[in-house]
Enzyme design. Sequence first.
Site, mmCIF file in Angstrom:
data_model
loop_
_atom_site.group_PDB
_atom_site.id
_atom_site.type_symbol
_atom_site.label_atom_id
_atom_site.label_comp_id
_atom_site.label_asym_id
_atom_site.label_seq_id
_atom_site.Cartn_x
_atom_site.Cartn_y
_atom_site.Cartn_z
ATOM 1 N N HIS A 61 -0.417 6.946 6.343
ATOM 2 C CA HIS A 61 -0.446 5.823 7.289
ATOM 3 C C HIS A 61 -0.289 6.263 8.744
ATOM 4 C CE1 HIS A 61 -0.509 2.830 4.152
ATOM 5 N NE2 HIS A 61 0.620 3.262 3.650
ATOM 6 N N SER A 109 -2.106 3.827 -0.686
ATOM 7 C CA SER A 109 -1.412 2.706 -0.074
ATOM 8 C C SER A 109 -2.335 2.050 0.935
ATOM 9 C CB SER A 109 -0.128 3.193 0.613
ATOM 10 O OG SER A 109 0.604 2.109 1.159
ATOM 11 N N GLU A 133 -6.712 -0.001 6.626
ATOM 12 C CA GLU A 133 -6.807 1.408 6.236
ATOM 13 C C GLU A 133 -6.277 1.602 4.826
ATOM 14 O OE1 GLU A 133 -4.019 3.602 5.898
ATOM 15 O OE2 GLU A 133 -2.415 2.365 6.706
#
Length: 226
Positions: A61, A109, A133
Amino acid sequence: MKTKDFALEVKNLSDDGTFEGYGSIFGNVDSYGEVVEAGAFSKSLARHAKAKTSPLMLWQHNPDYPIGVWESLEEDSKGLFGRGRLLKGVQKADEAHIIMKNGAIRGLSIGYRELRAQPDGNNRTLLELDLMEISPVTFPANDKARITAVKSERMEEFARRLRDGEPMPVKEFEDILREAGVPKAMAVQIASVGYAKAIRSESEGVKANDLANLRNAVSAFLQPRT
């Protein structure tokens, strides 16, 4: 932006860095008591297709580390299925390739904005998500990243509203705790008892340093443990 983890089911990770896997699974209740409904990504994927863009592929992330591209994303009966390619020659991408090849990455994720949701008994059903994303992640590292994001964004808002004398509602504070990984029953208890009492006292004239102590206590509570 919120994040949500899923067990990584990588197929056909090739030497050139291409792989397939699910970034989201439909219908299962996660640790936040939330369920992603089939169709939740359809409008977001359509918007990307129209704009000829794609959700990003980041490392853990982290926007400083784009590591690849998603060449196709689609919903099937199971969830959000993607075909991605790690960008060989990019340091973090090469590291990710080695780690994924050896099975040391434990999940994907998604990073998303919640556009539409509804309560469903003790759970929440996510009906429409803006997909921003999808990151390969290791669960422990991602837990810390999520808590850090909560502190830097939601906690900043929390502190600002306390300073301005406009504390956020109890339910919003409960949501911050749940996003940080606090079990639902404990989050409800903290928010509806301790926090509710504190903001009631504020309206009755609590000193500024008492409010600062409240902010510091919450910040310490959400601090990642190493």
